[in-house]
Design a protein around this motif. Structure first.
Motif, PDB file in Angstrom:
ATOM      1  N   LEU A 176      -6.052   0.650   9.128  1.00 19.67           N
ATOM      2  CA  LEU A 176      -5.629  -0.571   8.436  1.00 19.67           C
ATOM      3  C   LEU A 176      -5.546  -0.354   6.924  1.00 19.67           C
ATOM      4  O   LEU A 176      -4.695  -0.944   6.242  1.00 19.67           O
ATOM      5  CB  LEU A 176      -6.598  -1.709   8.759  1.00 19.67           C
ATOM      6  N   TRP A 177      -6.436   0.506   6.396  1.00 25.48           N
ATOM      7  CA  TRP A 177      -6.416   0.835   4.955  1.00 25.48           C
ATOM      8  C   TRP A 177      -5.177   1.661   4.616  1.00 25.48           C
ATOM      9  O   TRP A 177      -4.408   1.329   3.706  1.00 25.48           O
ATOM     10  CB  TRP A 177      -7.691   1.575   4.592  1.00 25.48           C
ATOM     11  N   LEU A 178      -4.981   2.747   5.344  1.00 32.24           N
ATOM     12  CA  LEU A 178      -3.870   3.646   5.028  1.00 32.24           C
ATOM     13  C   LEU A 178      -2.518   2.987   5.299  1.00 32.24           C
ATOM     14  O   LEU A 178      -1.521   3.344   4.667  1.00 32.24           O
ATOM     15  CB  LEU A 178      -4.008   4.950   5.821  1.00 32.24           C
ATOM     16  N   SER A 179      -2.476   2.033   6.196  1.00 29.91           N
ATOM     17  CA  SER A 179      -1.224   1.314   6.459  1.00 29.91           C
ATOM     18  C   SER A 179      -1.054   0.120   5.542  1.00 29.91           C
ATOM     19  O   SER A 179      -0.082  -0.637   5.679  1.00 29.91           O
ATOM     20  CB  SER A 179      -1.161   0.873   7.930  1.00 29.91           C
ATOM     21  N   GLY A 180      -1.993  -0.069   4.618  1.00 28.11           N
ATOM     22  CA  GLY A 180      -1.844  -1.083   3.584  1.00 28.11           C
ATOM     23  C   GLY A 180      -2.186  -2.496   3.994  1.00 28.11           C
ATOM     24  O   GLY A 180      -1.905  -3.439   3.246  1.00 28.11           O
ATOM     25  N   GLN A 181      -2.816  -2.695   5.147  1.00 31.13           N
ATOM     26  CA  GLN A 181      -3.132  -4.042   5.606  1.00 31.13           C
ATOM     27  C   GLN A 181      -4.454  -4.557   5.037  1.00 31.13           C
ATOM     28  O   GLN A 181      -4.642  -5.765   4.902  1.00 31.13           O
ATOM     29  CB  GLN A 181      -3.158  -4.079   7.141  1.00 31.13           C
ATOM     30  N   ILE A 182      -5.365  -3.654   4.740  1.00 32.06           N
ATOM     31  CA  ILE A 182      -6.630  -4.019   4.122  1.00 32.06           C
ATOM     32  C   ILE A 182      -6.878  -3.106   2.923  1.00 32.06           C
ATOM     33  O   ILE A 182      -6.238  -2.051   2.781  1.00 32.06           O
ATOM     34  CB  ILE A 182      -7.822  -3.926   5.107  1.00 32.06           C
ATOM     35  N   MET A 183      -7.796  -3.503   2.057  1.00 33.90           N
ATOM     36  CA  MET A 183      -8.123  -2.709   0.879  1.00 33.90           C
ATOM     37  C   MET A 183      -9.620  -2.787   0.635  1.00 33.90           C
ATOM     38  O   MET A 183     -10.316  -3.652   1.198  1.00 33.90           O
ATOM     39  CB  MET A 183      -7.360  -3.211  -0.353  1.00 33.90           C
ATOM     40  N   VAL A 184     -10.101  -1.884  -0.196  1.00 34.66           N
ATOM     41  CA  VAL A 184     -11.495  -1.939  -0.633  1.00 34.66           C
ATOM     42  C   VAL A 184     -11.590  -3.030  -1.693  1.00 34.66           C
ATOM     43  O   VAL A 184     -10.971  -2.947  -2.751  1.00 34.66           O
ATOM     44  CB  VAL A 184     -11.957  -0.584  -1.207  1.00 34.66           C
ATOM     45  N   ALA A 185     -12.369  -4.056  -1.382  1.00 35.83           N
ATOM     46  CA  ALA A 185     -12.496  -5.211  -2.277  1.00 35.83           C
ATOM     47  C   ALA A 185     -13.669  -5.085  -3.224  1.00 35.83           C
ATOM     48  O   ALA A 185     -13.760  -5.812  -4.213  1.00 35.83           O
ATOM     49  CB  ALA A 185     -12.633  -6.490  -1.455  1.00 35.83           C
ATOM     50  N   GLY A 186     -14.575  -4.172  -2.936  1.00 33.05           N
ATOM     51  CA  GLY A 186     -15.754  -3.965  -3.758  1.00 33.05           C
ATOM     52  C   GLY A 186     -16.648  -2.942  -3.080  1.00 33.05           C
ATOM     53  O   GLY A 186     -16.301  -2.412  -2.008  1.00 33.05           O
ATOM     54  N   ARG A 187     -17.763  -2.646  -3.686  1.00 27.09           N
ATOM     55  CA  ARG A 187     -18.702  -1.676  -3.120  1.00 27.09           C
ATOM     56  C   ARG A 187     -20.132  -2.132  -3.306  1.00 27.09           C
ATOM     57  O   ARG A 187     -20.474  -2.763  -4.304  1.00 27.09           O
ATOM     58  CB  ARG A 187     -18.518  -0.291  -3.755  1.00 27.09           C
ATOM     59  N   GLN A 188     -20.956  -1.788  -2.330  1.00 22.02           N
ATOM     60  CA  GLN A 188     -22.407  -1.892  -2.447  1.00 22.02           C
ATOM     61  C   GLN A 188     -22.929  -0.458  -2.396  1.00 22.02           C
ATOM     62  O   GLN A 188     -23.020   0.138  -1.333  1.00 22.02           O
ATOM     63  CB  GLN A 188     -22.999  -2.734  -1.318  1.00 22.02           C
TER      64      GLN A 188
END
Length: 421
Positions: A176-188
């Protein structure tokens, strides 16, 4: 077709370092300055190892000096001028370059390799898992992978033949990330919080849908600008590594349009013999020719800094050896007894030369930067010790270390006076 230029290898090397923002006036160590550096480089490789600091943090430190990590967080998570995607590896890239990266997103997973075919079949077999992940993110917003459960879904297991087998949630997130549907919104810490791409991208994100050919043109120009000078192989290995379709054709087009120009690069040895030994077709972007002329007629100021082992300047090992006569290999996965230099070694850039390596380790509990060893190249300047010491002190300041501890048995004798605890 424009006529070619002939330049000395020393000038080619200095142009490369200048385009990499490792000489000349430093950008300000604030959010704007960090963005300027990221724009020049195109991408900052991500790596989870933090024995010193995260690699992308070190890459920026090498160029702007000591800075507040909050400024980088501002660009990533507030302004969204940067985002995490796949450059020449997992990287931080620019939102303004979204159309370039979107070509990969739209086609992923492409090709007829066994892996691509297996991935497409796995996705076909697991529509319920995909719907679950997207629905969970839509409902709850930024979510860690560990908070996503497979219970009740019964996915067909991902089988890789390696250590990723059975990691269904992680594999779906990667797709889903590589296909552009989701992204990293932040990090813990190093854990990624995932969200829908539509909620992560700012409104001003360019949405132009490039053809693969136009993407290659733009990416090739961007890669060459970051390299200063380069061959087709160098361009292909930089920025969006290995994804320059029809690159020879694109380079011919850019040359015919006067956007790039050919170079012949002569080394001191070749100049004496009359035969060039940096073979192949080299290019320069014509926008950089004025800078080339400036570098011909100006004193080249010395700056001494330490480089991440994944730094953009040295990520192409073959090019590094050719340009700097510096054989650099990462020994992270080498058994300790077989390491020549150390676990996480930082090359020393001094002016336009790589003159040595530092094997550091940050002891955060005690506020110490431990320097396990310092190595000098055979032709390293004997008087560079104070400059190397200042570079290590700057690193300690950036890391928040209160003390630097050297191993006196593993310091070059001619730098020993400067490199002491």
């Amino acid at each position: 077709m424009s006529s070619s230029l002939t330049i000395a290898s020393s000038l080619a090397r200095r142009l490369f370092i200048t385009k990499q923002r490792l000489t000349g006036p430093q950008a300000e160590p604030d959010a704007r300055g960090l963005l300027q550096v990221a724009r020049s480089l195109g991408c900052l490789q991500l790596d989870p190892i933090s024995v010193v600091a995260r690699s992308h943090q070190l890459v920026l430190f090498s160029r702007v000096g000591v800075y507040d990590l909050a400024h980088l967080d501002q660009l990533l998570w507030q302004e969204r001028s940067l985002f995490e995607y796949w450059g020449h590896c997992a990287s931080i890239v620019l939102t303004e370059d979204y159309p370039i990266h979107n070509v990969r997103m739209r086609a992923y997973p492409w090709g007829d390799t066994a892996w691509s075919i297996r991935t497409r079949q796995w996705l076909k077999d697991n529509p319920k898992l995909k719907r679950y992940v997207l629905a969970r993110l839509r409902q709850h917003g930024p979510t860690l992978a560990r908070d996503l459960e497979e219970d009740g879904i019964d996915p067909k297991a991902w089988v890789s033949g390696g250590w990723t087998s059975g990691r269904n949630i992680s594999s779906m997130l990667d797709y889903l990330w590589l296909s552009g549907q989701i992204m990293v919104a932040g990090r813990q810490g190093i854990q990624k919080a995932w969200d829908l791409a539509e909620r992560c991208l700012p409104e001003w994100t360019p949405r132009e849908r490039l053809t693969e050919h136009e993407m290659t043109r733009r990416a090739a120009e961007k890669s060459l600008r970051a390299l200063g000078v380069g061959t087709a192989r160098h361009i292909n290995y930089h920025f969006i590594r290995g994804r320059y379709r029809d690159l020879p054709k694109v380079l011919n087009e850019l040359e015919a349009e006067g956007k790039i120009r050919r170079l012949e690069i002569i080394t001191p040895e070749a100049k004496r013999s009359g035969v060039g030994d940096w073979n192949g077709v080299w290019y320069i972007h014509t926008d950089d020719e004025p800078l080339l002329e400036e570098l011909r007629h100006m004193d080249y100021g010395l700056r001494t800094t330490l480089l991440s082992p994944f730094d953009n300047l040295i990520c192409d090992r073959a090019r590094t050896e050719q340009m700097f006569n510096f054989d650099f290999r990462i020994e992270i996965y080498t058994p300790p007894a077989k390491r020549k230099y150390g676990y996480y070694v930082l090359p020393i850039l001094h002016g336009d030369q790589l003159i040595g390596r530092v094997d550091p380790e940050m002891d955060r509990a005690n506020g110490q930067l431990r320097v396990n060893a310092v190595f000098a190249e055979p032709d390293a300047p004997r008087n560079a010790g104070p400059a190397v010491a200042r570079a290590i002190a700057d690193l300690a300041t950036f890391l928040g270390a209160r003390e630097i501890r050297y191993n006196p048995q593993r310091v070059p004798s001619f730098w020993k006076r400067a490199l002491k605890s």
